[in-house]
Design a protein around this motif. Structure first.
Motif, PDB file in Angstrom:
ATOM      1  N   GLU A 175      -7.497   5.682   7.662  1.00  0.00           N
ATOM      2  CA  GLU A 175      -7.276   7.027   8.303  1.00  0.00           C
ATOM      3  C   GLU A 175      -5.581   7.160   8.612  1.00  0.00           C
ATOM      4  O   GLU A 175      -5.185   6.171   8.980  1.00  0.00           O
ATOM      5  N   GLY A 176      -4.824   8.079   8.068  1.00  0.00           N
ATOM      6  CA  GLY A 176      -3.513   8.187   8.320  1.00  0.00           C
ATOM      7  C   GLY A 176      -3.000   8.060   7.126  1.00  0.00           C
ATOM      8  O   GLY A 176      -1.887   8.386   6.930  1.00  0.00           O
ATOM      9  N   GLY A 177      -3.904   7.473   5.981  1.00  0.00           N
ATOM     10  CA  GLY A 177      -3.075   7.584   4.830  1.00  0.00           C
ATOM     11  C   GLY A 177      -2.567   6.275   4.258  1.00  0.00           C
ATOM     12  O   GLY A 177      -2.240   6.239   2.898  1.00  0.00           O
ATOM     13  N   SER A 178      -2.874   5.167   4.603  1.00  0.00           N
ATOM     14  CA  SER A 178      -2.364   3.914   4.118  1.00  0.00           C
ATOM     15  C   SER A 178      -3.323   3.511   3.013  1.00  0.00           C
ATOM     16  O   SER A 178      -4.707   3.370   3.378  1.00  0.00           O
ATOM     17  N   LEU A 179      -2.518   3.143   1.972  1.00  0.00           N
ATOM     18  CA  LEU A 179      -3.646   2.988   0.707  1.00  0.00           C
ATOM     19  C   LEU A 179      -4.024   1.412   0.821  1.00  0.00           C
ATOM     20  O   LEU A 179      -2.926   0.488   1.193  1.00  0.00           O
ATOM     21  N   TYR A 180      -5.282   1.040   0.430  1.00  0.00           N
ATOM     22  CA  TYR A 180      -5.582  -0.494   0.396  1.00  0.00           C
ATOM     23  C   TYR A 180      -5.590  -0.800  -0.939  1.00  0.00           C
ATOM     24  O   TYR A 180      -6.194  -0.309  -1.925  1.00  0.00           O
ATOM     25  N   GLN A 181      -4.997  -2.130  -1.307  1.00  0.00           N
ATOM     26  CA  GLN A 181      -4.713  -2.618  -2.633  1.00  0.00           C
ATOM     27  C   GLN A 181      -4.406  -1.664  -3.651  1.00  0.00           C
ATOM     28  O   GLN A 181      -4.821  -1.329  -4.780  1.00  0.00           O
ATOM     29  N   PRO A 182      -3.197  -1.207  -3.256  1.00  0.00           N
ATOM     30  CA  PRO A 182      -2.375  -0.062  -4.295  1.00  0.00           C
ATOM     31  C   PRO A 182      -1.997  -0.710  -5.706  1.00  0.00           C
ATOM     32  O   PRO A 182      -1.660  -2.154  -5.555  1.00  0.00           O
ATOM     33  N   VAL A 183      -2.230  -0.167  -6.775  1.00  0.00           N
ATOM     34  CA  VAL A 183      -1.567  -0.810  -8.059  1.00  0.00           C
ATOM     35  C   VAL A 183      -0.928   0.406  -8.848  1.00  0.00           C
ATOM     36  O   VAL A 183      -1.620   1.480  -9.072  1.00  0.00           O
ATOM     37  N   PHE A 184       0.198   0.105  -9.071  1.00  0.00           N
ATOM     38  CA  PHE A 184       1.081   1.076  -9.865  1.00  0.00           C
ATOM     39  C   PHE A 184       0.465   1.380 -11.396  1.00  0.00           C
ATOM     40  O   PHE A 184       0.285   0.354 -11.957  1.00  0.00           O
ATOM     41  N   LYS A 185       0.138   2.657 -11.455  1.00  0.00           N
ATOM     42  CA  LYS A 185      -0.430   2.865 -12.811  1.00  0.00           C
ATOM     43  C   LYS A 185       0.697   3.535 -13.854  1.00  0.00           C
ATOM     44  O   LYS A 185       0.802   3.297 -15.075  1.00  0.00           O
TER      45      LYS A 185
END
Length: 365
Positions: A325-335
């Protein structure tokens, strides 16, 4: 004054890159376009000029772009795969794709009525237009782009077999297209023919392609949802597919976002804007739109070997498991970069938040 184009390649270790540049006339002016990516994959398109400029200025930009690559070790390779259609890159076409609405697996499994389902393919959107003006390919925004020569050859073979012409909706997987819908065809009237009818035409085109021995144009024929969930979906999930698509059997092809045309992705992804680089680190800060305000949604690491490090203001695609909540991404990976969408694609509301992810992962009681 003449148009120019060049194909450049760079192979280092496990990296095999391709970069293409075109100088093309646009009305009374000239423009420069480029495409880049891994060899054998769909190339990312970039407009070096946002509008037509003078020939002398365009030539200088073209030469500068080519020189910047050759200095990095890129060389011409006449034995590489040819690239077709680049001479018209960036020009508007009549292709306006149908866009899908995200849905969870549980919601998809509980839909009532007659639905047809297909695999969601992880490529780049391509409209395939064959008619009196020849063969053209368009991206998600309807701008003309190039494709690899084997794809062009197979589409030409289909066109010779069906000279009345057609418009197909597909995903460009790099070395082949996957066609998943028929927009226009002698047996299909756009905005009138149902998905059931279009699916039958798609099956006929698949049969034709098999008879012609085509390998660079493939077809994904929808099946009833019950059959799909029973037979195909478990195998797709185990094989690491991106997800699947569901549309009502009696729905027609319509442009833009459709509230009853659904996509379900096993791995979530979003489009975000680069706010800034994190100092000298190989990571960038991300932001997304919440109303009229840009808010930060965390960081993502940019892997080594990326041809162009993302700059502030650039849109990129990021895979993630879920968002807090609030928008923080969990385990982001650049595509990769996104050149086919605008800031509206960065809406915070497109994220799948943790409570939704937990509910989707919970076993049925």
């Amino acid at each position: 004054m003449e148009e120019k184009s060049i194909a450049l390649f760079l192979t280092e270790g496990s990296s095999d890159k391709e970069y293409r540049v075109q100088l093309v006339q646009d009305g009374d002016g000239w423009r420069v376009f480029a495409q880049n990516g891994r060899r054998g994959k769909a190339l990312k398109n970039a407009e070096k000029t946002k509008e037509a400029i003078s020939y002398d200025s365009a030539v200088k930009l073209y030469d500068k772009t080519v020189a910047s690559k050759t200095r990095k070790g890129y060389t011409e390779d006449v034995t590489g795969a040819a690239f077709a259609g680049g001479e018209n890159a960036g020009r508007k076409t009549a292709f306006r794709p149908m866009l899908l609405t995200a849905i969870s697996h549980e919601e998809a499994s509980g839909l009532d009525g007659e639905w047809l389902a297909q695999q969601k393919h992880d490529g780049e959107r391509r409209g395939v237009i064959a008619g009196p003006d020849g063969i053209h390919f368009a991206n998600r925004n309807g701008l003309e782009v190039g494709v690899r020569q084997p794809v062009m050859d197979d589409v030409q073979a289909l066109f010779l077999d069906l000279p009345e012409g057609f418009v197909l909706d597909a995903e460009d997987m790099g070395d082949h297209l996957v066609v998943f819908d028929v927009v226009e065809h002698p047996q299909v009237e756009k905005g009138v023919s149902t998905f059931r009818v279009r699916s039958n035409v798609l099956a006929g085109l698949q049969s034709t392609a098999q008879q012609l021995g085509l390998t660079a144009v493939k077809f994904d024929v929808p099946v009833p949802a019950a059959e799909f969930f029973r037979d195909r979906e478990p195998r797709m999930r185990d094989a690491g597919a991106e997800g699947y698509v569901l549309r009502p059997a009696d729905s027609v092809y319509a442009e833009g976002r459709q509230p009853v045309a659904f996509k379900m992705k096993y791995i979530e992804s979003c489009t975000a804007r680069v706010k800034a680089r994190n100092g000298e680190k190989s990571s960038v800060r991300l932001e997304m739109l919440d109303g009229d305000d840009w808010i930060e949604v965390g960081n993502v690491t940019i892997p080594q070997g990326v041809e162009q490090f993302p700059e502030a203001g650039q849109l990129i695609e990021v895979e993630y498991l879920y968002a807090y909540e609030g928008g923080s991404l969990y385990q982001p990976v650049f595509k990769g970069p996104r050149t086919d969408v605008d800031d509206e694609a960065c809406r915070l509301g497109t994220l799948k938040f943790k409570r939704e992810a937990d509910a989707a992962a919970a076993p049925a009681m």
